[in-house]
Design a protein around this motif. Structure first.
Motif, PDB file in Angstrom:
ATOM      1  N   PRO A 221      -6.852   5.481   8.373  1.00 42.00           N
ATOM      2  CA  PRO A 221      -5.104   5.817   9.182  1.00 42.00           C
ATOM      3  C   PRO A 221      -5.070   4.399   9.974  1.00 42.00           C
ATOM      4  O   PRO A 221      -5.851   3.723  10.375  1.00 42.00           O
ATOM      5  CB  PRO A 221      -6.034   6.374  10.005  1.00 42.00           C
ATOM      6  CG  PRO A 221      -6.829   6.484  10.333  1.00 42.00           C
ATOM      7  CD  PRO A 221      -7.678   5.967   9.180  1.00 42.00           C
ATOM      8  N   VAL A 222      -3.559   4.735   9.593  1.00 46.12           N
ATOM      9  CA  VAL A 222      -2.837   2.705  10.223  1.00 46.12           C
ATOM     10  C   VAL A 222      -0.900   3.294  10.895  1.00 46.12           C
ATOM     11  O   VAL A 222      -0.781   4.785  10.825  1.00 46.12           O
ATOM     12  CB  VAL A 222      -2.130   2.679   9.098  1.00 46.12           C
ATOM     13  CG1 VAL A 222      -3.553   2.131   8.323  1.00 46.12           C
ATOM     14  CG2 VAL A 222      -1.463   3.434   8.119  1.00 46.12           C
ATOM     15  N   VAL A 223      -0.936   2.756  11.506  1.00 46.37           N
ATOM     16  CA  VAL A 223       0.214   2.717  12.544  1.00 46.37           C
ATOM     17  C   VAL A 223       1.088   1.778  11.479  1.00 46.37           C
ATOM     18  O   VAL A 223       0.379   0.826  11.045  1.00 46.37           O
ATOM     19  CB  VAL A 223       0.686   2.441  13.625  1.00 46.37           C
ATOM     20  CG1 VAL A 223       0.505   3.634  14.508  1.00 46.37           C
ATOM     21  CG2 VAL A 223      -0.250   1.037  14.268  1.00 46.37           C
ATOM     22  N   VAL A 224       2.672   0.995  12.024  1.00 41.55           N
ATOM     23  CA  VAL A 224       3.565   0.990  11.589  1.00 41.55           C
ATOM     24  C   VAL A 224       4.107  -0.167  11.863  1.00 41.55           C
ATOM     25  O   VAL A 224       4.900  -0.080  13.289  1.00 41.55           O
ATOM     26  CB  VAL A 224       4.244   0.646  10.587  1.00 41.55           C
ATOM     27  CG1 VAL A 224       4.911   0.202   9.864  1.00 41.55           C
ATOM     28  CG2 VAL A 224       3.582   2.138   9.246  1.00 41.55           C
ATOM     29  N   HIS A 225       3.780  -1.873  11.801  1.00 43.14           N
ATOM     30  CA  HIS A 225       4.432  -2.833  12.443  1.00 43.14           C
ATOM     31  C   HIS A 225       5.843  -3.404  11.789  1.00 43.14           C
ATOM     32  O   HIS A 225       5.453  -3.941  10.263  1.00 43.14           O
ATOM     33  CB  HIS A 225       3.870  -4.052  12.260  1.00 43.14           C
ATOM     34  CG  HIS A 225       4.613  -5.429  13.267  1.00 43.14           C
ATOM     35  ND1 HIS A 225       5.701  -5.664  13.451  1.00 43.14           N
ATOM     36  CD2 HIS A 225       4.001  -6.087  14.803  1.00 43.14           C
ATOM     37  CE1 HIS A 225       6.327  -6.479  14.358  1.00 43.14           C
ATOM     38  NE2 HIS A 225       5.490  -6.869  15.021  1.00 43.14           N
ATOM     39  N   PRO A 226       6.862  -2.750  11.714  1.00 40.95           N
ATOM     40  CA  PRO A 226       7.947  -2.786  11.204  1.00 40.95           C
ATOM     41  C   PRO A 226       8.922  -4.039  10.759  1.00 40.95           C
ATOM     42  O   PRO A 226       9.847  -3.904  10.124  1.00 40.95           O
ATOM     43  CB  PRO A 226       9.084  -1.351  11.444  1.00 40.95           C
ATOM     44  CG  PRO A 226       8.349  -1.759  13.053  1.00 40.95           C
ATOM     45  CD  PRO A 226       7.283  -2.101  13.184  1.00 40.95           C
ATOM     46  N   ALA A 227       8.540  -4.874  10.929  1.00 43.99           N
ATOM     47  CA  ALA A 227       9.406  -6.295  10.969  1.00 43.99           C
ATOM     48  C   ALA A 227       9.223  -6.800  10.391  1.00 43.99           C
ATOM     49  O   ALA A 227       7.626  -7.149   9.720  1.00 43.99           O
ATOM     50  CB  ALA A 227       9.007  -7.117  12.599  1.00 43.99           C
TER      51      ALA A 227
ATOM     52  N   ALA B   7       0.590  -1.211  -0.160  1.00 44.96           N
ATOM     53  CA  ALA B   7       0.072   0.169   0.166  1.00 44.96           C
ATOM     54  C   ALA B   7       0.896   1.738  -0.043  1.00 44.96           C
ATOM     55  O   ALA B   7       1.840   1.297   0.381  1.00 44.96           O
ATOM     56  CB  ALA B   7      -1.137  -0.208   1.549  1.00 44.96           C
ATOM     57  N   VAL B   8       0.409   2.377  -0.240  1.00 48.60           N
ATOM     58  CA  VAL B   8       1.047   3.509  -0.146  1.00 48.60           C
ATOM     59  C   VAL B   8      -0.171   4.637   0.935  1.00 48.60           C
ATOM     60  O   VAL B   8      -0.242   4.088   0.774  1.00 48.60           O
ATOM     61  CB  VAL B   8       0.403   4.234  -1.766  1.00 48.60           C
ATOM     62  CG1 VAL B   8       1.629   5.716  -1.994  1.00 48.60           C
ATOM     63  CG2 VAL B   8       1.448   3.602  -3.119  1.00 48.60           C
ATOM     64  N   ILE B   9       1.197   5.116   1.945  1.00 45.77           N
ATOM     65  CA  ILE B   9       1.045   5.463   2.602  1.00 45.77           C
ATOM     66  C   ILE B   9       1.516   7.401   2.795  1.00 45.77           C
ATOM     67  O   ILE B   9       3.047   7.335   2.771  1.00 45.77           O
ATOM     68  CB  ILE B   9       1.947   4.999   4.032  1.00 45.77           C
ATOM     69  CG1 ILE B   9       1.686   3.596   4.068  1.00 45.77           C
ATOM     70  CG2 ILE B   9       1.778   5.326   4.963  1.00 45.77           C
ATOM     71  CD1 ILE B   9       0.206   2.725   3.723  1.00 45.77           C
ATOM     72  N   ASP B  10       0.499   7.936   2.687  1.00 49.46           N
ATOM     73  CA  ASP B  10       0.858   9.478   3.485  1.00 49.46           C
ATOM     74  C   ASP B  10       1.451   9.108   4.727  1.00 49.46           C
ATOM     75  O   ASP B  10       0.412   9.393   5.753  1.00 49.46           O
ATOM     76  CB  ASP B  10       0.135  10.254   2.982  1.00 49.46           C
ATOM     77  CG  ASP B  10       0.464  11.967   3.303  1.00 49.46           C
ATOM     78  OD1 ASP B  10       1.103  12.326   3.599  1.00 49.46           O
ATOM     79  OD2 ASP B  10      -0.631  12.475   2.437  1.00 49.46           O
TER      80      ASP B  10
ATOM     81  N   ILE C  75       6.231   5.195  12.954  1.00 50.11           N
ATOM     82  CA  ILE C  75       5.020   5.697  11.961  1.00 50.11           C
ATOM     83  C   ILE C  75       4.071   5.562  12.211  1.00 50.11           C
ATOM     84  O   ILE C  75       3.484   4.430  12.277  1.00 50.11           O
ATOM     85  CB  ILE C  75       5.786   5.040  10.611  1.00 50.11           C
ATOM     86  CG1 ILE C  75       7.604   5.017  10.245  1.00 50.11           C
ATOM     87  CG2 ILE C  75       4.648   5.838   9.482  1.00 50.11           C
ATOM     88  CD1 ILE C  75       7.571   6.311  10.223  1.00 50.11           C
ATOM     89  N   SER C  76       2.892   6.972  11.923  1.00 52.25           N
ATOM     90  CA  SER C  76       1.670   7.336  11.571  1.00 52.25           C
ATOM     91  C   SER C  76       0.868   7.496  10.859  1.00 52.25           C
ATOM     92  O   SER C  76       2.241   8.100  10.087  1.00 52.25           O
ATOM     93  CB  SER C  76       1.022   6.810  13.117  1.00 52.25           C
ATOM     94  OG  SER C  76       1.250   8.628  12.800  1.00 52.25           O
ATOM     95  N   GLY C  77       0.244   7.479   9.682  1.00 53.37           N
ATOM     96  CA  GLY C  77       0.064   7.816   8.384  1.00 53.37           C
ATOM     97  C   GLY C  77      -1.285   7.450   8.106  1.00 53.37           C
ATOM     98  O   GLY C  77      -1.965   6.640   8.586  1.00 53.37           O
TER      99      GLY C  77
END
Length: 364
Positions: free
Chosen positions: A102-108, A46-49, A83-85
């Motif tokens: 609106p989302v947050v990111v699990h970076p693993a 997905a593309v995140i702003d 990150i949030s976006g």
């Protein structure tokens, strides 16, 4: 909840790639703000702003030293993993949240499993990668960028009552949640937190929610202790007051200072038969540790590394109001002031969590 932002709606319907400012570490002492083109997303991306990104200790290490522990910077790398976006284009394969979410990111990204590693602890998988990490080469770029492509599996939708600014703390709060969970049931117990920077303060908040009867926070500086008190510490102590720290006799100690002096304080402040959870990442190589005292007190020393699904628990607790973490944020800077933001973030005497804003501003 989705957003009706017309700019996001326009981007969602556009096939054109976009670009935006990003924070890139080139080498020790060489941090740049560069315009980065957005590649065509993969079908599962997905593309995140990006709205907000929290500056982590690892980001500071890449900037200051060109390395974070054993992870050595060998090429320019976009930093950032807190990150949030907002989703502006959903993944083409139909997975993940819709545009406008609106989302947050699990970076693993866990590596392949192996029989000798616990299947329920993917954070320990040896091939695990993390956004904004130089642990492997080519490096894994982070998400300190206005727009970023991310796998849909990394995205966690946010309930409507969690603002994007607060949500930027979700990833480090999950680190703190994992550390507290490593100690077992803390309800009714005395807890000691060594190092009251962002992770330590978030650990205080998690301990408070988990029902610790007495929480004592320790730090070298006044501001972190003020923040710790604001999120639930019952008492605060100066790190220089070694006698008072030792007198706490805590059932559970969270060591989040990341230096061997803090680990010594953690061992001294633990009661006989107590548990010390080490979440602060100490430097590599041999270190002086009070192991003899740990032996005679039969302490349990436990490591804590990143997190697994605790990010979902954090989102639930923020949504129901049982986890209070807003005081941990002390500054936010627009991305074009990232160099100033990093300077502020490196000074623990004047800052807690420092955020970069990438253009959306506050939203909920």
């Amino acid at each position: 909840m989705t957003t009706s932002d017309p700019a996001i709606s326009a981007l969602a319907g556009s096939a054109l790639p976009v670009s935006g400012p990003a924070v890139v570490a080139h080498a020790a002492g060489d941090l740049r703000i560069e315009d980065i083109p957005l590649p065509v997303p993969a079908p599962d991306e997905a593309v995140i702003d990006v709205a907000y990104g929290g500056i982590c200790g690892s980001d500071l290490h890449y900037w200051l030293h060109g390395a974070a522990g054993e992870s050595i910077l060998k090429a320019p790398m976009v930093l950032g993993h807190e990150i949030s976006g907002t989703v502006v284009r959903a993944a083409a394969d139909g997975t993940g949240p819709a545009a406008g979410t609106p989302v947050v990111v699990h970076p693993a990204t866990p590596g392949p499993g192996a029989p000798r590693y616990p299947a329920d602890r993917p954070n320990l998988s040896p091939g695990c990668t993390y956004l904004g990490s130089a642990a492997r080469y080519p490096h894994t770029d982070g998400a300190f960028s206005r727009y970023v492509n991310l796998p849909a599996r990394m995205l966690r939708p946010l309930p409507g009552n969690i603002g994007l600014r607060t949500a930027a703390l979700t990833e480090p709060a999950a680190v703190a949640w994992h550390a507290v969970s490593r100690a077992g049931d803390v309800a009714g117990k005395t807890a000691l937190v060594i190092g009251s920077g962002p992770i330590g303060a978030l650990a205080v908040a998690v301990l408070k929610r988990a029902g610790a009867a007495r929480i004592v926070a320790v730090d070298m500086h006044a501001l972190p202790l003020e923040i710790a008190a604001a999120v639930g510490a019952d008492e605060v102590l100066a790190a220089s007051d070694a006698g008072a720290v030792a007198d706490v006799e805590a059932d559970v100690v969270i060591e989040s200072s990341g230096n061997h002096h803090g680990l010594a304080s953690a061992i001294q402040g633990a009661t006989r038969g107590g548990t010390v959870v080490m979440v602060g990442l100490l430097p590599s190589g041999p270190l002086p540790v009070l192991i003899s005292l740990a032996i005679t007190r039969e302490l349990e020393l436990k490591g804590s590394f990143r997190f697994n699904d605790e990010i979902d628990d954090v989102i639930t607790a923020l949504a129901d109001g049982s986890l209070q973490i807003d005081p941990v944020i002390t500054h936010d800077f627009p991305v074009d002031q990232a160099l100033e933001a990093f300077e502020v973030a490196r000074n623990a005497a004047v800052s807690g969590k420092v955020l970069l804003s990438f253009g959306q501003g506050e939203a909920s």
